[in-house]
Design an enzyme around this catalytic site. Structure first.
Site, mmCIF file in Angstrom:
data_model
loop_
_atom_site.group_PDB
_atom_site.id
_atom_site.type_symbol
_atom_site.label_atom_id
_atom_site.label_comp_id
_atom_site.label_asym_id
_atom_site.label_seq_id
_atom_site.Cartn_x
_atom_site.Cartn_y
_atom_site.Cartn_z
ATOM 1 N N LYS A 165 0.867 -1.182 0.000
ATOM 2 C CA LYS A 165 0.000 0.000 0.000
ATOM 3 C C LYS A 165 0.897 1.223 0.000
ATOM 4 O O LYS A 165 2.064 1.135 0.367
ATOM 5 C CB LYS A 165 -0.883 -0.005 1.250
ATOM 6 C CG LYS A 165 -2.004 -1.006 1.176
ATOM 7 C CD LYS A 165 -3.185 -0.518 1.980
ATOM 8 C CE LYS A 165 -4.102 -1.665 2.347
ATOM 9 N NZ LYS A 165 -4.490 -1.599 3.751
ATOM 10 N N HIS A 168 2.078 6.843 2.706
ATOM 11 C CA HIS A 168 1.412 8.137 2.552
ATOM 12 C C HIS A 168 1.955 9.178 3.525
ATOM 13 O O HIS A 168 2.876 8.899 4.310
ATOM 14 C CB HIS A 168 -0.103 7.989 2.650
ATOM 15 C CG HIS A 168 -0.561 7.342 3.918
ATOM 16 N ND1 HIS A 168 -0.396 7.922 5.146
ATOM 17 C CD2 HIS A 168 -1.173 6.155 4.133
ATOM 18 C CE1 HIS A 168 -0.902 7.130 6.064
ATOM 19 N NE2 HIS A 168 -1.366 6.046 5.487
ATOM 20 N N HIS A 171 2.578 8.332 7.116
ATOM 21 C CA HIS A 171 3.799 7.579 7.396
ATOM 22 C C HIS A 171 5.019 8.478 7.334
ATOM 23 O O HIS A 171 5.955 8.322 8.105
ATOM 24 C CB HIS A 171 3.945 6.426 6.397
ATOM 25 C CG HIS A 171 2.803 5.459 6.431
ATOM 26 N ND1 HIS A 171 2.042 5.179 5.329
ATOM 27 C CD2 HIS A 171 2.270 4.739 7.449
ATOM 28 C CE1 HIS A 171 1.106 4.293 5.647
ATOM 29 N NE2 HIS A 171 1.219 4.017 6.936
HETATM 30 N N1 ARG Z 1 0.319 0.451 9.713
HETATM 31 C C1 ARG Z 1 -0.592 1.364 10.325
HETATM 32 C C2 ARG Z 1 -1.178 2.311 9.294
HETATM 33 O O1 ARG Z 1 -0.603 2.501 8.254
HETATM 34 C C3 ARG Z 1 0.070 2.219 11.371
HETATM 35 C C4 ARG Z 1 0.549 1.454 12.572
HETATM 36 C C5 ARG Z 1 0.639 2.296 13.777
HETATM 37 N N2 ARG Z 1 1.101 1.592 14.926
HETATM 38 C C6 ARG Z 1 0.362 0.826 15.713
HETATM 39 N N3 ARG Z 1 0.954 0.236 16.746
HETATM 40 N N4 ARG Z 1 -0.920 0.685 15.546
HETATM 41 O O2 ARG Z 1 -2.239 2.886 9.522
#
Ligand code: ARG
Length: 618
Positions: A165, A168, A171
């Site tokens: 994915k 974005h 991130h």
């Molecule tokens: N991968 C998730 C996203 O892109 C963010 C993860 C954040 N960290 C967590 N411990 N939930 O939305």
């Protein structure tokens, strides 16, 4: 005479157990703390107020004109009108070798440091500590008086993109802020573990595997894994959406595939494992350009199904979770009193088909980390869009009887970046953005032919300038604010931008090169020659640096550092006309160069702390 008494005073400080008396007072590495301790003594003698009340009441000023420190008179909690109290105290103000007698300003007493002793403290401290100037290796110790007890451990989880994915804006912000926080805590003596918690699990990886069989190829996977996997995912998702008749069949197949993965089927896992490995390899290259390193690539896939079931079952046993149409649900409204419960609402811990969810994974992963790392504190750098999710999983961990662990966790959130997708509305990857901004900077550099010829590696320099543009724009405001992605503005050499900051650093490097003085020249410089108001202002700003870092440990905002660095570059840019190097008498030149060198040290250290790569030429 004033110098002699300053030396006495400095000596006295060494023998006083100051750290016991004032928590977080570090006179030998933070010049401002010398003054805090000194002014505290004076005020204590005059007012009789307890030192522990006075010391923390000595506040920062917003601008140099307002003084170097100030006191809000009511903060000492003495009965009486501030106007009159101030007047009475000032009548008794003694002569000090370090600070001017204050001139009361309403309810405030502003303190101005005397220039000569300040200069003689700040410049040698900056030049001798150099890369360590501003760091404080004792803040993160378990026991500041006993090194053998070790460092406190900080886990910082950040970046955390999803495989296949787009990476974005959320991130990107998490990456920039998380990298900065890791640097900050390291510089404060914590043992920092940087964790990337990848989105690398879920039934979409079954879909992706099917897609790869149909549309994928090894060459592209290796060359450009992130883009390739995303394209494959987009194509197969379109098929699922378009081919109505086939859709159910495909979905079932994907589910079956993912099921195999969860059961540990080697063949099914092999493909997924390669997706993950290639993606990480590619991400690492980009992270390196941003000066970021992770100690651990964890991810949703690493959370064991078993652990999650145990956690969910425990919630059920404790009567906190309930069955609801086959799913397991937690109703915070029932279990958490008042407004908090209402805010938290309801959440699903386990779906009807038995699969665990994002929330449940986070709960288990947190408990695992507590066990594995025995951390003292953990920071999650996640967009404010997920505020509720984070509150929920912190709460559940607390409710499960781990209040102590939950209390060590902190969510560092941030707002949105607006306008980062392209005109067509298609997604842009981080690499594309960095390339675009870098190209833009390269074009700008070419416009100045003479300078351009002197730059050793123009493409690399342009890349660094581009990255600085993006990062500085991101860190300029408070984290929680949204901001607009603005290529023109962020790449400008005017205003508070990345290129401007790089320019300020490169200019100091150029002055240093041209002066051609030795280290010995600088350390032997006669600093009493620095008497111009511009020189004194610059010394005052440089001397604030270690204190700014300490303050940043409270705000946890990159803008605390960045705002300070811009303040310093503004003082610097006006000082050049007043404090010339070339053409000055040799002794004056040495003293001024020592001052500029101290400023360069601070600018360099500040930029590094933010994660930037300071340029020497551009
Ligand atoms: N991968 C998730 C996203 O892109 C963010 C993860 C954040 N960290 C967590 N411990 N939930 O939305």
């Amino acid at each position: 005479a004033s110098e002699a008494s300053f030396e006495n005073l400095a000596q006295r400080f060494q023998h006083l157990p100051l750290i016991d008396r004032y928590p977080n007072c570090f006179p030998d590495i933070n010049p401002v703390d010398v003054y805090r301790a000194h002014i505290t003594s004076i005020l204590h003698d005059i007012t009789g107020v307890d030192r522990s009340i006075i010391y923390p009441a000595l506040q920062w000023t917003a601008t140099l004109e307002k003084g170097d420190l100030m006191l809000a008179i009511p903060a000492l909690r003495v009965k009486g009108k501030p106007d009159e109290l101030g007047k009475q105290w000032l009548e008794k103000w003694p002569d000090s070798p370090l600070v001017e007698k204050p001139v009361q300003n309403g309810a405030f007493l502003p303190f101005f440091f005397k220039p000569a002793p300040l200069t003689k403290t700040v410049i040698p401290m900056a030049l001798s500590h150099r890369f360590d100037f501003g760091t404080n290796s004792t803040v993160g110790l378990r026991d500041q008086n006993d090194l053998s007890k070790g460092k406190k451990r900080m886990l910082v989880e950040f970046s955390s993109p999803n495989i296949a994915k787009p990476f974005h804006a959320g991130h990107l912000r998490s990456t920039i802020i998380g990298g900065f926080l890791s640097n900050l805590y390291k510089s404060a003596g914590w043992d920092v573990v940087a964790i990337n918690y990848l989105g690398d699990w879920g039934k979409q990886y079954g879909v992706l595997a099917l897609g790869f069989e149909k549309y994928g190829n090894e060459v592209d996977l290796e060359r450009d894994p992130i883009n390739h996997l995303f394209q494959v995912y987009v194509k197969i998702s379109k098929d699922v959406a378009d081919e109505k008749e086939q859709a159910e069949k495909m979905k079932a197949e994907a589910r079956k595939y993912f099921k195999k993965m969860t059961e540990g089927d080697d063949e099914a896992l092999a493909l997924w494992r390669r997706f993950r490995q290639f993606s990480i390899k590619r991400y690492k290259e980009t992270y390196a350009r941003l000066n970021i390193h992770f100690d651990e690539y964890s991810g949703e896939s690493k959370v064991s199904e078993d652990d999650m079931h145990k956690a969910a079952d425990k919630m059920k046993e404790m009567g906190l979770a309930e069955d609801h149409e086959g799913a397991l649900l937690i109703d915070f409204v029932k279990n958490v009193p008042g407004k908090e419960g209402k805010q938290l609402g309801k959440a699903i811990l386990r779906k009807k088909d038995g699969t665990a969810l994002y929330l449940t994974r986070d709960i288990s992963e947190l408990l695992n980390r507590a066990e594995r790392y025995k951390f003292d504190h953990m920071i999650y750098v996640i967009a404010s869009e997920q505020d509720l999710h984070v509150k929920q999983f912190f709460k559940v961990v607390g409710m499960m009887g781990h209040q102590d662990i939950a209390a060590k966790c902190q969510h560092i959130n941030f707002g949105l970046v607006l306008g980062m997708s392209t005109r067509k509305g298609t997604v842009k990857f981080l690499d594309d953005i960095l390339r675009d901004v870098g190209d833009h900077m390269h074009e700008t550099m070419k416009k100045n032919e003479d300078k351009y010829k002197q730059v050793e590696n123009p493409a690399k320099t342009a890349d660094i300038l581009g990255i600085s543009s993006v990062m500085v724009q991101d860190m300029l405001g408070k984290r929680i604010n949204n901001y607009k992605f603005d290529l023109q503005r962020m790449t400008s050499f005017e205003g508070d931008t990345g290129p401007y900051l790089q320019y300020a650093h490169a200019r100091l490097c150029s002055i240093t090169r041209k002066a051609g003085l030795t280290e010995e020249n600088l350390t032997s410089a006669d600093l009493s020659l620095l008497t111009e108001p511009m020189a004194i202002d610059l010394v005052r700003v440089v001397g604030q640096w270690p204190d700014v870092v300490q303050n940043t440990l409270k705000t946890l905002e990159p803008t605390t550092i960045l705002g300070y660095l811009f303040k310093m570059t503004h003082v610097l840019s006006t000082s050049y006309g007043h404090l010339r190097i070339v053409g000055s008498e040799h002794e004056v030149m040495k003293a001024r160069m020592a001052l500029y060198d101290a400023a360069r040290v601070v600018l360099y250290n500040g930029m590094k702390l933010l994660g930037l790569s300071p340029l020497e030429r551009m």
